[in-house]
Design a protein around this motif. Structure first.
Motif, short mmCIF file in Angstrom:
data_model
loop_
_atom_site.label_atom_id
_atom_site.label_comp_id
_atom_site.label_asym_id
_atom_site.label_seq_id
_atom_site.Cartn_x
_atom_site.Cartn_y
_atom_site.Cartn_z
N ILE A 107 0.81 -1.23 0.00
CA ILE A 107 0.00 0.00 0.00
C ILE A 107 0.84 1.28 0.00
O ILE A 107 0.58 2.18 -0.81
CB ILE A 107 -1.00 -0.02 1.18
CG1 ILE A 107 -2.10 -1.04 0.89
CG2 ILE A 107 -1.63 1.36 1.38
CD1 ILE A 107 -3.12 -1.17 1.99
N PRO A 108 1.88 1.40 0.87
CA PRO A 108 2.60 2.68 0.91
C PRO A 108 3.14 3.11 -0.45
O PRO A 108 3.00 4.28 -0.83
CB PRO A 108 3.73 2.40 1.90
CG PRO A 108 3.24 1.29 2.74
CD PRO A 108 2.38 0.45 1.85
N ALA A 109 3.72 2.18 -1.18
CA ALA A 109 4.31 2.54 -2.47
C ALA A 109 3.24 3.07 -3.42
O ALA A 109 3.43 4.10 -4.08
CB ALA A 109 4.99 1.32 -3.09
N THR A 110 2.10 2.38 -3.46
CA THR A 110 1.03 2.82 -4.36
C THR A 110 0.45 4.15 -3.93
O THR A 110 0.16 5.02 -4.74
CB THR A 110 -0.08 1.75 -4.41
OG1 THR A 110 0.45 0.58 -5.02
CG2 THR A 110 -1.27 2.23 -5.21
N LEU A 111 0.32 4.31 -2.61
CA LEU A 111 -0.22 5.56 -2.09
C LEU A 111 0.68 6.73 -2.48
O LEU A 111 0.20 7.79 -2.91
CB LEU A 111 -0.33 5.45 -0.56
CG LEU A 111 -1.59 6.02 0.06
CD1 LEU A 111 -2.82 5.48 -0.66
CD2 LEU A 111 -1.65 5.69 1.53
N LYS A 112 2.00 6.51 -2.34
CA LYS A 112 2.95 7.56 -2.69
C LYS A 112 2.77 7.96 -4.16
O LYS A 112 2.70 9.14 -4.49
CB LYS A 112 4.37 7.04 -2.46
CG LYS A 112 5.44 8.08 -2.54
CD LYS A 112 6.67 7.67 -1.76
CE LYS A 112 7.62 6.87 -2.63
NZ LYS A 112 8.88 6.51 -1.96
N LEU A 113 2.64 6.93 -5.00
CA LEU A 113 2.53 7.19 -6.44
C LEU A 113 1.20 7.88 -6.77
O LEU A 113 1.18 8.90 -7.46
CB LEU A 113 2.64 5.86 -7.18
CG LEU A 113 2.58 5.92 -8.70
CD1 LEU A 113 3.77 6.71 -9.22
CD2 LEU A 113 2.58 4.52 -9.29
N THR A 114 0.09 7.34 -6.26
CA THR A 114 -1.22 7.89 -6.66
C THR A 114 -1.46 9.27 -6.07
O THR A 114 -2.03 10.14 -6.74
CB THR A 114 -2.36 6.94 -6.25
OG1 THR A 114 -2.13 6.50 -4.93
CG2 THR A 114 -2.46 5.76 -7.17
N LEU A 115 -1.03 9.49 -4.84
CA LEU A 115 -1.23 10.82 -4.26
C LEU A 115 -0.42 11.87 -5.02
O LEU A 115 -0.92 12.96 -5.32
CB LEU A 115 -0.86 10.83 -2.77
CG LEU A 115 -1.84 10.09 -1.86
CD1 LEU A 115 -1.41 10.20 -0.41
CD2 LEU A 115 -3.25 10.63 -2.04
N SER A 116 0.82 11.51 -5.39
CA SER A 116 1.60 12.45 -6.20
C SER A 116 0.92 12.67 -7.54
O SER A 116 0.87 13.79 -8.06
CB SER A 116 3.01 11.91 -6.44
OG SER A 116 3.55 11.40 -5.26
N GLY A 117 0.39 11.58 -8.10
CA GLY A 117 -0.32 11.71 -9.38
C GLY A 117 -1.52 12.63 -9.26
O GLY A 117 -1.77 13.46 -10.12
N PHE A 118 -2.23 12.50 -8.15
CA PHE A 118 -3.41 13.34 -7.93
C PHE A 118 -3.00 14.81 -7.84
O PHE A 118 -3.62 15.68 -8.47
CB PHE A 118 -4.10 12.91 -6.64
CG PHE A 118 -5.46 13.49 -6.46
CD1 PHE A 118 -6.54 12.97 -7.16
CD2 PHE A 118 -5.67 14.55 -5.61
CE1 PHE A 118 -7.80 13.51 -7.00
CE2 PHE A 118 -6.93 15.10 -5.45
CZ PHE A 118 -7.99 14.57 -6.15
#
Lengths: 311, 535, 303
Positions: free
Chosen positions: A95-106
């Motif tokens: 989860i942390p890795a994906t969260l980092k990526l998607t939040l930055s994407g957002f």
């Protein structure tokens, strides 16, 4: 009155979750026998039977369905087939890795999409508008998997500026976030532009001009808040787009997140993990939609005071 | 402000021409117009005559795509930059759709106080006080509470009052009012007109009052300019122009103007007396409910009415009076929640049932918007013929003959049969709709605001047409309208509705001359006309 | 569904409209014409791939591996786009991949459009609980990323079932067709000509199929132009990820994913199919935008 609306929205969110769980159950149980689907063809029938017994596949469907719910409520999403660890644990690590990526994407989508859209709308018909719209159409049509590969070709292979893989340092984020966010930013820019243009043509803008309101105030204080309201819905959709986009992006950049896990699990038919990810996605979508709905209530008085006195 | 400023006419337009760049057409052609302080100048004309455009041009509000020539002097300002600076402070404008002209997501009070702050350069606290005073001035009830209301929470009339308060925020010398009462009910309209007059009396500002309605112009204006196809064809005091119109266009306009008077119906009167009439439609204590979120809403409440053969009945009411719902009850589009609707002694069947198909041959509807009620992708001729095909009447040739005959009857050239709705004007489309409704030779025609979306002169012609057709086809008419002035021309009896109830019903002459119910009296008083036919 | 237009009373306007579209196409901006040209070429290739490919796309030649574009192999064979890691001619493989990708996209899109519009039509026609159920499903679909749903179905059924995959990909966007069709049908039924026709005694069939359907076809076509590139992207993305089209079938996404492993020494293997996808979706978007502006029923029919 507002309480009633909030309750209705929460109920709708729960309905969606209910549908997702039901969908997952039926896809898993009705499209075939998960045991024979997962095991090699030459497995001993006795072992298969034992597994069916263990998973309760021999019991009536309704009973299985209730049981399925009961396990989910307890946080039991099943175990991974290969190493027997709980699926929730395996997914949780990613989860942390994906969260980092998607939040930055957002953040990328909001910070790039909104300004471009406003800029294009305010300078309607100008070369700037046309340039922004051209970029937007291009960004929207560029498949993200190809964009990622192009970035690697240019910045890693040719220029050698950025590493193609890795996820530890901040610059590792640059290419994945750009890959993930471009299409969304393009959509938002287009939407904000057309929304702004629609608002700028509204009678209340003309009326504001007629009473001498300065053009800057009209754009920023009247048009923008009105145009931003429908854009929130689109931002809500973006959460879904980011989740789908992260699957591709993580695969291209070997990012250790949920998206890549999902693809690997689909290929290996790790149904427990797939199902966990589906639930997690549904949960984040439901939360996103609920947030959008509640945000609407906060910023749009028409929603807040909407009463039930007919159409 | 120096005393000499007062002498300056707040608006002087000389030889203004406006061209649309895209097509190169001239929309406004060489108009000159002067408004003195305290003068209310009417600008009257039909849609597309360029009256609104001229106002926007005077305020410098036309965007790109237009070319202006001639001179505009707005409160002394002449250059576009100066004119832009006068907006709000010296010149203001109000519009037809007041609700849409207010920022939908801010409280009306904030919008007023914000404008006050900007135009009078006062502190937020003072601005709030002034805003409340202004809201009080425009007769907003309970301004302290309404201050925090959003536009969608107020009625159209109240929003128009807020718009007027906004216009007053800068103490303007000239106010442009573009059809400010067109979207409002008659009673509200007369209140707003009164308000504008009293504000003019207090402040001495000049007003340019744009309207398509000569009655309204007659009621509020001192002087009037008549616009036709971008030109001012006639100007003068209202009395002069109304009494002795010089230009042929003005004469036509005045002739077409609906009057609150009972037309002399010679032939019909005779027939009414000689022929024994039979009851065609009988409504017995009928009610109609709509389902809303909290239970039901009673749109029509225990209305009893009767319509005889070849009688024409007007149903009058303001918005929300239930008059359209009554029409739906008569046609079986809505089922009655209580009571009965009888057509030739039989209950009207429900839309969609097999019996309704038969019933549809005897009763038909002419709705308000003709463009919406025609299929945009079928030719006029096909659509007029279609009811015959639906009911399997006649051979191909006979149907074609009927169709062409009907086109002629409603005053359309038979060649128009191959046209599509968007290729026709609103009046032509409404004629086609009438032809389609008559195709099945019905006994009863329900016209629901059938002329409301048309220009005055077109409206007059459609009403004349309905009158002719009524005689020719021995029709009964139920003519639903908000405009009392249309009634006398066409209908023998009038039913007045309010809040779902029938408040008065009787022969036209009697209702219009000696109204019994107080609401009917209010309605008649609110009719914009200086000389009452009744008086 | 396609031949419902044949005995329409409104045949002439549609014909006229088509002529109008062609006339407008001739006057359209250069960019739009280029886009039309590209799409025409892609469709031509999709129809004729097996006759115009210079080589068998599956024939390997280990002696001429990873040849750059425009090179000639030892047998004197010319390779316009070079060769891949086992010496297959990239141009031939591209043509056959375009054929597969476009077939999936065309059949999938049509399937989705027909299913989605029918669902919307049914919801608007029957209302009541049928409508409620359909709308709950539409909302559910709109709030779940389609890829996730597609992937979970693939996870259960396994990869390699081409027909199932086409249907799955085509299903993408069904909820938008449903919503558009339902909305337009309902508004037609409630306010306009449909109400007038019902009042004249017209039956359901006449109202819905003779009058409403021709009026909403334009909106559905516009939606198809929006959906088509999305279908292409979904299919190629899933094939790229290895959960879509399976070898020996090859779509543009598969080609691209092979190329990914040779970015360092043979960039063209990835770039050629990548640009093919990109240009196709871009052309479709440009054409779609232009069509929307010219055909949009909202701007044309409303007054």
């Amino acid at each position: 009155m507002i309480g009633g609306i909030v309750i209705r929205r929460v109920l709708r969110a729960m309905l969606t979750m209910f549908l997702v769980v039901t969908f997952a159950f039926f896809v898993l149980r009705l499209t075939g026998d998960p045991v024979s689907a997962m095991m090699p063809d030459d497995t001993d029938p006795a072992i298969m039977e034992q597994m069916r017994e263990d998973w309760g596949l021999n019991r009536p469907l309704a009973e299985q369905y209730v049981d399925y719910w009961w396990r989910l409520v307890q946080g039991d999403f099943g175990n991974a087939f290969r190493d027997g660890r709980p699926a929730l644990e395996i997914v949780g690590e990613r989860i942390p890795a994906t969260l980092k990526l998607t939040l930055s994407g957002f953040a990328f989508i909001v910070l790039v999409g909104f300004p471009l859209g406003i800029l294009a709308a305010v300078n309607r018909g100008s070369p700037m508008d046309r340039a922004i719209m051209t970029i937007s159409v291009t960004g929207f049509s560029l498949p993200n998997f190809f964009l990622g590969i192009l970035l690697i070709l240019i910045f890693s292979v040719q220029l050698r500026w950025l590493p193609a893989f890795g996820s530890e340092r901040w610059y590792h984020l640059l290419m994945p976030v750009f890959t993930l966010g471009t299409a969304g930013a393009a959509v938002i820019a287009r939407f904000v532009r057309s929304s702004m243009l629609e608002v700028l043509n509204a009678p209340y803008i003309r009326a504001a001009r007629a009473r001498g309101m300065p053009e800057r105030a009209i754009v920023w204080r009247v048009a923008l808040p009105n145009a931003a309201i429908p854009s929130i819905t689109v931002l809500g959709f973006m959460v879904g787009a980011l989740i789908s986009g992260s699957i591709v992006t993580e695969t291209v950049f070997a990012w250790p997140g949920i998206g890549r896990l999902l693809i690997d699990s689909v290929a290996q038919r790790e149904l427990a993990i797939v199902q966990t990810i589906v639930m997690l996605t549904a949960l984040s979508m439901v939360v996103a939609n609920l947030t959008v709905d509640l945000l609407y209530l906060v910023i749009d008085p028409r929603q807040r005071y909407a009463t039930g006195t007919g159409e | 402000m120096t005393p000499s400023d007062k002498a300056i006419n707040p608006l002087i337009i000389e030889n203004l021409c406006i061209d649309l760049d895209r097509s190169g057409t001239r929309i406004v052609d060489d108009i000159s117009l002067t408004v003195r302080p305290g003068e209310i100048r009417g600008l009257v004309g039909e849609s597309g005559s360029g009256k609104s455009l001229s106002c926007l041009a005077a305020l410098g509000l036309l965007g790109d795509g237009w070319t202006l020539s001639g001179s505009i002097r707005l409160a002394g300002a002449q250059t576009p930059r100066d004119i832009a600076r006068r907006r709000g402070s010296d010149a203001a404008m109000i519009f037809q759709d007041a609700t849409a002209s207010l920022n939908p997501i801010r409280c009306v009070g904030h919008q007023v106080s914000e404008t006050v702050r900007r135009l009078r350069r006062v502190s937020p606290h003072e601005a709030r006080g002034i805003a409340l005073d202004l809201l009080r001035r425009v007769d907003i009830p309970d301004p302290e509470t309404r201050y925090n209301a959003y536009p969608f929470q107020l009625s159209g009339g109240q929003n128009q009052r807020v718009m007027i308060a906004l216009a007053l925020a800068g103490n303007p010398k000239i106010l442009f009012a573009d059809e400010p009462t067109t979207a409002l009910d008659v009673t509200i309209q007369s209140q707003i007109l009164e308000l504008l007059k009293s504000i003019r009396d207090d402040t001495g500002m000049g007003i340019v009052f744009v309207s398509h309605d000569l009655g309204v112009i007659e009621e509020i204006c001192d002087t009037v300019s008549v616009m036709c196809k971008g030109q001012i064809v006639e100007s003068g005091s209202v009395e002069e122009v109304m009494r002795q119109p010089k230009h042929a266009y003005t004469q036509n306009l005045i002739a077409a103007m609906p009057r609150l008077a009972v037309a002399k119906r010679t032939s019909k009167e005779v027939r009414d007396a000689s022929v024994e009439t039979q009851q065609l439609l009988e409504i017995k204590a009928a009610s109609c409910d709509y389902r809303v979120r909290e239970g039901t809403f009673r749109a029509v409440s225990e209305v009893s009415l009767a319509v005889d053969d070849t009688e024409s009945l007007a149903v009058i009411g303001e918005s929300g009076s239930g008059k359209s719902t009554l029409g739906k009850l008569i046609l079986g589009i809505e089922p009655p929640a209580g009571g009965e609707v009888l057509f030739q002694g039989q209950p009207v069947p429900c839309l969609g049932s097999a019996e309704h198909r038969t019933f549809a041959r005897s009763a038909q509807l002419v709705p308000q918007n003709p463009y919406l009620s025609l299929d945009p992708r079928a030719t006029i001729g096909d659509q007029i013929e279609e009811p015959l095909i639906i009911h399997g009447i006649g051979s191909d040739t006979e149907r074609r003959q009927t169709r062409d005959g009907l086109l002629t009857d409603v005053g359309l050239h038979p060649d128009l049969r191959s046209r599509y709705p968007h290729e026709l004007s609103g009046g032509q489309c409404q004629r086609a709709v009438i032809a389609r409704a008559l195709c099945l030779e019905p006994k009863l025609l329900v016209c629901d605001e059938a002329t409301a979306s048309l220009d005055v002169s077109v409206q007059a012609r459609i009403i004349a047409l309905l009158r002719d057709l009524q005689t020719k086809f021995s029709l009964s008419l139920v003519f639903i309208t908000h405009d009392l002035r249309l009634v006398g021309e066409l209908c023998q009896s009038v039913a007045v509705m309010r809040g779902g109830q029938l408040v008065e019903h009787g022969p036209t002459e009697q209702v219009l001359t000696y109204p019994r119910h107080i609401y009917t009296r209010d309605l008649i008083d609110a009719v914009p006309e200086r000389e009452r036919a009744v008086a | 569904m396609a031949d419902q237009t044949t005995d329409m009373p409104s045949e002439t306007p549609e014909l006229e409209e088509k002529i109008g579209v062609i006339r407008k196409m001739a006057r359209s901006p250069l960019l739009v014409r280029i886009a039309f040209g590209w799409l025409a070429m892609i469709f031509f290739v999709a129809l004729t791939a097996q006759w115009i490919m210079p080589y068998d796309p599956e024939s390997t030649n280990l002696l001429s591996r990873l040849r750059p574009p425009g090179s000639t192999d030892r047998n004197g064979g010319f390779h316009l786009f070079g060769t891949d890691h086992i010496g297959r001619d990239l141009f031939s493989r591209l043509l056959s991949a375009i054929q597969l990708t476009m077939s999936v996209a065309v059949f999938g899109t049509l399937f989705g459009a027909i299913v989605g519009s029918t669902i919307g039509f049914v919801a608007a026609r029957y209302r009541g609980w049928i409508d409620d159920v359909i709308m709950v499903l539409v909302d559910f679909q709109a709030s779940m990323p389609f890829v996730i749903i597609a992937l979970s179905v693939i996870a259960v059924t396994g990869t390699g079932n081409l027909l199932l995959f086409i249907l799955l990909v085509g299903f993408q966007g069904w909820e938008r067709y449903a919503r558009i069709t339902r909305g337009l049908t309902m508004s037609a039924v409630n306010h306009g000509y449909a109400a007038a026709l019902r009042m004249l005694g017209a039956g359901t069939f006449r109202v819905y199929f003779r009058h409403i359907l021709p009026n909403i076809v334009a909106a559905i076509i516009v939606q198809i132009t929006i959906n088509f590139p999305e279908t292409v992207l979904l299919e190629t993305a899933m094939s790229f990820l290895g959960v879509g089209i399976q070898p020996p079938n090859t779509s543009l996404g598969n080609l691209l994913s092979y190329g990914r492993d040779y970015l360092l020494n043979a960039w063209w293997i990835a770039a050629v199919p990548g640009f093919a996808i990109f240009f196709t979706t871009l052309a479709m978007s440009i054409v779609g935008d232009w069509l929307r502006d010219t055909l949009d029923p909202m701007t044309k029919d409303r007054r």
